[in-house]
Design an enzyme around this catalytic site. Sequence first.
Site, PDB file in Angstrom:
ATOM      1  CE1 TYR A  16      11.523  -7.124   6.382  1.00  0.00           C
ATOM      2  CE2 TYR A  16      13.247  -8.531   5.483  1.00  0.00           C
ATOM      3  CZ  TYR A  16      12.610  -7.304   5.548  1.00  0.00           C
ATOM      4  OH  TYR A  16      13.063  -6.252   4.782  1.00  0.00           O
ATOM      5  CE  LYS A  58       9.605  -6.082   3.642  1.00  0.00           C
ATOM      6  NZ  LYS A  58       8.874  -4.820   3.371  1.00  0.00           N
TER       7      LYS A  58
END
Length: 294
Positions: free
Chosen positions: A170, A174
């Site tokens: 993640y 991002k």
Amino acid sequence: MGICDGRVVIVTGAGRGLGRAHALAFAAEGARVVVNDLGVGLDGSGPSASPAQQVVDEIRRAGGEACAHGGDIATGEGAASLVAAALDTYGRLDTLVNNAGFLRDRMLVNLDEDDWDAVLRVHVKGHFLPLKHAAAHWRAASKAGRPVAARVVNTTSGAGLLGSVGQASYAAAKAAIVALTLVAAEELRRYGVQANAIAPAARTRMTEQTYASLQGVPEDVSPLVVWLGSTSSAGVSGRVFEAEAGRITVMEGWHPGPTTDKGTRWTPTEAGETALKLLSAARPPGEVYGAAGG
């Protein structure tokens, strides 16, 4: 009359959480909204058309205009059909809010390759492909002499800016979105397109387990997203904002810190000694989320 009156806005991942709040907020400011959502679970499983349609129904009950799109925007076909939905239904596209995503959190040594690929796919490809197809439309409009005042709002995270223990996939995704935003802002500027990113902090189904201490709600983040998606944000591009509850922060990225130039090649020992000296004069990095003692 709202600040987005007459604009057509796409919001991905808009069936729940932040995306839903953004879609409702844009509609409240006069935008016609294309609500995209696959209706999947937190891990990307179990697609359903109902979350997107529920948001559309909610907007229509409030007197707004909206349509649902249930395509997979991490595929070229799905992303192209998303942009086509805006153009076919409303005849234009003014703002793209990339928000779709899910989590498959694991510590590095326990992170499966398939889970890594799945998270990178939905976050990074799910930002890139809608942006690519929207940008192609705006470039063509600009080259044809039609005025373009387009806006892109991408969704990064504090995990992508500082790192987050147990969220390697993640965080990497991002961080990639920040770089994509910076490139898009520069490449698309000539066509009348502005691109920015937000790092939202709010209690949603994605954050309630990992960041249980968060106090803000999705609706606290949406006003900034709506402003960035409007013509009122003229001149603001290539920026990253953090938004949580009543706080808005302009995030400042990598800048050169202390430096030394010997003018010739270093030996390994010299390089190490110099690096330690420079580090002693440098600002310490921000603490990784979930770090021991944090």
